[in-house]
Design a protein around this motif. Sequence first.
Motif, PDB file in Angstrom:
ATOM      1  N   HIS A   1      75.770   6.239  34.469  1.00  0.00           N
ATOM      2  CA  HIS A   1      75.423   7.406  34.833  1.00  0.00           C
ATOM      3  C   HIS A   1      76.685   8.235  35.485  1.00  0.00           C
ATOM      4  CE1 HIS A   1      73.082  10.934  36.797  1.00  0.00           C
ATOM      5  NE2 HIS A   1      72.243  10.446  36.054  1.00  0.00           N
TER       6      HIS A   1
ATOM      7  N   ALA B   1      76.851  10.057  38.038  1.00  0.00           N
ATOM      8  CA  ALA B   1      77.009  10.188  39.486  1.00  0.00           C
ATOM      9  C   ALA B   1      77.619   8.740  40.016  1.00  0.00           C
ATOM     10  CB  ALA B   1      75.508  10.068  40.126  1.00  0.00           C
TER      11      ALA B   1
ATOM     12  N   ARG C   1      86.500  16.653  45.139  1.00  0.00           N
ATOM     13  CA  ARG C   1      85.723  16.645  46.353  1.00  0.00           C
ATOM     14  C   ARG C   1      86.661  17.449  47.247  1.00  0.00           C
ATOM     15  NH1 ARG C   1      80.790  15.015  46.897  1.00  0.00           N
ATOM     16  NH2 ARG C   1      80.560  14.675  49.222  1.00  0.00           N
TER      17      ARG C   1
ATOM     18  N   ASP D   1      73.149  23.090  46.229  1.00  0.00           N
ATOM     19  CA  ASP D   1      74.201  22.347  45.764  1.00  0.00           C
ATOM     20  C   ASP D   1      73.710  21.525  44.663  1.00  0.00           C
ATOM     21  OD1 ASP D   1      76.405  20.667  45.394  1.00  0.00           O
ATOM     22  OD2 ASP D   1      76.115  19.205  46.829  1.00  0.00           O
TER      23      ASP D   1
ATOM     24  N   GLY E   1      73.686  18.997  41.508  1.00  0.00           N
ATOM     25  CA  GLY E   1      74.630  17.987  40.991  1.00  0.00           C
ATOM     26  C   GLY E   1      75.565  17.439  42.355  1.00  0.00           C
ATOM     27  N   THR E   2      74.757  17.035  43.227  1.00  0.00           N
ATOM     28  CA  THR E   2      75.234  16.748  44.620  1.00  0.00           C
ATOM     29  C   THR E   2      76.098  15.499  44.700  1.00  0.00           C
ATOM     30  OG1 THR E   2      73.112  17.527  45.578  1.00  0.00           O
ATOM     31  CG2 THR E   2      74.370  15.951  46.853  1.00  0.00           C
ATOM     32  N   GLY E   3      75.558  14.546  43.688  1.00  0.00           N
ATOM     33  CA  GLY E   3      76.596  13.068  43.789  1.00  0.00           C
ATOM     34  C   GLY E   3      76.046  12.101  45.016  1.00  0.00           C
TER      35      GLY E   3
ATOM     36  N   ASP F   1      69.879  12.031  39.380  1.00  0.00           N
ATOM     37  CA  ASP F   1      69.935  10.642  39.478  1.00  0.00           C
ATOM     38  C   ASP F   1      69.073   9.938  40.584  1.00  0.00           C
ATOM     39  OD1 ASP F   1      70.733   8.060  39.537  1.00  0.00           O
ATOM     40  OD2 ASP F   1      73.025   8.421  39.464  1.00  0.00           O
TER      41      ASP F   1
ATOM     42  N   ALA G   1      65.943  17.026  40.554  1.00  0.00           N
ATOM     43  CA  ALA G   1      65.789  18.029  39.474  1.00  0.00           C
ATOM     44  C   ALA G   1      66.843  17.955  38.456  1.00  0.00           C
ATOM     45  CB  ALA G   1      65.795  19.298  40.231  1.00  0.00           C
ATOM     46  N   ASP G   2      66.599  18.412  37.486  1.00  0.00           N
ATOM     47  CA  ASP G   2      67.541  18.356  36.180  1.00  0.00           C
ATOM     48  C   ASP G   2      68.162  19.840  36.185  1.00  0.00           C
ATOM     49  OD1 ASP G   2      68.744  18.530  33.797  1.00  0.00           O
ATOM     50  OD2 ASP G   2      68.093  16.541  33.462  1.00  0.00           O
ATOM     51  N   VAL G   3      69.242  20.126  35.990  1.00  0.00           N
ATOM     52  CA  VAL G   3      69.800  21.679  36.149  1.00  0.00           C
ATOM     53  C   VAL G   3      69.643  22.043  34.787  1.00  0.00           C
ATOM     54  CG1 VAL G   3      72.397  21.038  35.308  1.00  0.00           C
ATOM     55  CG2 VAL G   3      72.043  22.823  36.606  1.00  0.00           C
ATOM     56  N   ARG G   4      69.405  21.343  33.746  1.00  0.00           N
ATOM     57  CA  ARG G   4      68.962  21.959  32.432  1.00  0.00           C
ATOM     58  C   ARG G   4      67.621  22.598  32.707  1.00  0.00           C
ATOM     59  NH1 ARG G   4      70.654  16.520  29.269  1.00  0.00           N
ATOM     60  NH2 ARG G   4      69.430  15.807  31.163  1.00  0.00           N
TER      61      ARG G   4
ATOM     62  N   SER H   1      79.487  22.001  41.474  1.00  0.00           N
ATOM     63  CA  SER H   1      80.824  21.395  41.402  1.00  0.00           C
ATOM     64  C   SER H   1      80.979  20.090  40.506  1.00  0.00           C
ATOM     65  CB  SER H   1      81.070  20.852  43.023  1.00  0.00           C
ATOM     66  OG  SER H   1      82.169  20.038  43.047  1.00  0.00           O
ATOM     67  N   ALA H   2      81.581  20.072  39.408  1.00  0.00           N
ATOM     68  CA  ALA H   2      81.831  18.960  38.506  1.00  0.00           C
ATOM     69  C   ALA H   2      80.362  18.604  38.033  1.00  0.00           C
ATOM     70  CB  ALA H   2      82.366  17.959  39.312  1.00  0.00           C
ATOM     71  N   ILE H   3      79.580  19.448  37.565  1.00  0.00           N
ATOM     72  CA  ILE H   3      78.135  19.041  37.165  1.00  0.00           C
ATOM     73  C   ILE H   3      78.267  19.734  35.624  1.00  0.00           C
ATOM     74  CG2 ILE H   3      77.097  21.159  38.409  1.00  0.00           C
ATOM     75  CD1 ILE H   3      74.608  19.422  37.660  1.00  0.00           C
TER      76      ILE H   3
ATOM     77  N   PHE I   1      78.638  18.455  32.184  1.00  0.00           N
ATOM     78  CA  PHE I   1      77.714  17.322  31.711  1.00  0.00           C
ATOM     79  C   PHE I   1      76.720  18.111  30.950  1.00  0.00           C
ATOM     80  CE2 PHE I   1      79.572  14.905  35.255  1.00  0.00           C
ATOM     81  CZ  PHE I   1      80.149  14.020  34.480  1.00  0.00           C
TER      82      PHE I   1
HETATM   83  C1  LIG Z   1      80.817  14.305  39.074  1.00  0.00           C
HETATM   84  S1  LIG Z   1      79.596  14.295  40.086  1.00  0.00           S
HETATM   85  C2  LIG Z   1      79.828  15.654  41.183  1.00  0.00           C
HETATM   86  C3  LIG Z   1      79.330  15.416  42.614  1.00  0.00           C
HETATM   87  C4  LIG Z   1      79.644  16.508  43.493  1.00  0.00           C
HETATM   88  N1  LIG Z   1      78.940  17.760  43.285  1.00  0.00           N
HETATM   89  C5  LIG Z   1      81.121  16.716  43.888  1.00  0.00           C
HETATM   90  O1  LIG Z   1      81.636  17.764  43.269  1.00  0.00           O
HETATM   91  O2  LIG Z   1      81.541  15.733  44.677  1.00  0.00           O
HETATM   92  C6  LIG Z   1      78.188  15.048  39.218  1.00  0.00           C
HETATM   93  C7  LIG Z   1      76.929  14.955  39.439  1.00  0.00           C
HETATM   94  O3  LIG Z   1      76.339  15.850  38.792  1.00  0.00           O
HETATM   95  C8  LIG Z   1      75.004  15.140  38.618  1.00  0.00           C
HETATM   96  N2  LIG Z   1      74.350  15.693  37.074  1.00  0.00           N
HETATM   97  C9  LIG Z   1      74.737  15.219  35.993  1.00  0.00           C
HETATM   98  N3  LIG Z   1      73.902  16.020  35.140  1.00  0.00           N
HETATM   99  C10 LIG Z   1      73.125  16.408  35.722  1.00  0.00           C
HETATM  100  C11 LIG Z   1      71.810  17.307  35.227  1.00  0.00           C
HETATM  101  N4  LIG Z   1      71.437  17.290  34.083  1.00  0.00           N
HETATM  102  N5  LIG Z   1      71.008  17.678  36.344  1.00  0.00           N
HETATM  103  C12 LIG Z   1      71.255  17.388  37.676  1.00  0.00           C
HETATM  104  N6  LIG Z   1      72.225  16.551  38.146  1.00  0.00           N
HETATM  105  C13 LIG Z   1      73.028  16.183  37.166  1.00  0.00           C
HETATM  106  C14 LIG Z   1      75.195  13.677  38.374  1.00  0.00           C
HETATM  107  O4  LIG Z   1      74.221  12.893  38.933  1.00  0.00           O
HETATM  108  C15 LIG Z   1      76.324  13.656  39.395  1.00  0.00           C
HETATM  109  O5  LIG Z   1      75.743  13.359  40.818  1.00  0.00           O
END
Ligand SMILES: C[S@@+](CC[C@H](N)C(=O)[O-])C[C@H]1O[C@@H](n2cnc3c(N)ncnc32)[C@H](O)[C@@H]1O
Length: 278
Positions: free
Chosen positions: A22, A24, A62, A82, A84-86, A112, A136-139, A165-167, A170
């Motif tokens: 995954h 995250a 980060r 925020d 896609g928190t991580g 996740d 929740a899912d950003v999609r 941030s970095a989501i 995906f």
């Molecule tokens: C690379 S990490 C970035 C974490 C943090 N935003 C940062 O920049 O340090 C990507 C995060 O996006 C989340 N993510 C990926 N696809 C996602 C989705 N469809 N819906 C919600 N979260 C998602 C992952 O679970 C992960 O926590």
Amino acid sequence: MTDQPSLGGPPPQSSVDPQVPHPARIYDYLLGGKDHYTADRAAAEETIRRAPQVRESARANRAWMRRAVRYLAGRGVRQFLDIGTGIPTSPNLHEVAQEASPDCRVVYADNDPVVLAHARALLSSTPQGRTAYVQADVRRPDEILTAPELWSTLDRDRPVALMLSAILHFVRDEEDPGGIVAALRDALPPGSYLALSHTTNDIQPERAANAAAVYGERRAAALMVPRPLDRVTAFFDGFDVVEPGVVQLPRWHPDGPVPPRLLDEVWLYGGVGRLHDG
Ligand SMILES: C[S@@+](CC[C@H](N)C(=O)[O-])C[C@H]1O[C@@H](n2cnc3c(N)ncnc32)[C@H](O)[C@@H]1O
């Protein structure tokens, strides 16, 4: 090596498949965290083998998030969404924001369940501020926008910084990442901002594509879709991008001189935009 992540909080409440890498947990491994399974570590190690600087990219992302939050707080923003928190990594976004201004409010969202299991670390708000977590899912942006925690935590009449941030790398083209950003944008109060970072294959195309392919080859929970600068910039439709624009992360409001090697090693763009007035 264990097949259990060393979770500090309660067990995940929805299913986690340890066989499926995954994003995250891969990112947590790259950042030197401890919340990942064997499959996540294997995928991360294969990515490092193909692109050894990927850890540097993760750290730079980060660091950019922290700079962007401080920048926004410095412009009076006190509310953050925020997505896609991580997995919590100190300092977390609310800690950066509340250090700048203790009354900041932050709503976190991720898909996740391992992030959910750690939500306690994300809910450690100052007494003057507030934090909340939405699984929740950003999609499915409507699920985020209609989550009771969102507007019971944030004030609809005050600006919000939407943090992606970095989501979005995906989210595949077929899943309409531009439409997702537009749906979120249209719910933002006047004076709001978008802060977004995104992987690119502009810097070293072949190596970046090869590294990103690991997600597909390992049947990860999401594919990695690097995008060129014009596609990343297009996510800011409806926003005025602030100086210096959408740039490689180390170039965005650096804290000091940027070592030239970072511009070879950090394969992500980022920027901040202010919602158009009216
Ligand atoms: C690379 S990490 C970035 C974490 C943090 N935003 C940062 O920049 O340090 C990507 C995060 O996006 C989340 N993510 C990926 N696809 C996602 C989705 N469809 N819906 C919600 N979260 C998602 C992952 O679970 C992960 O926590």
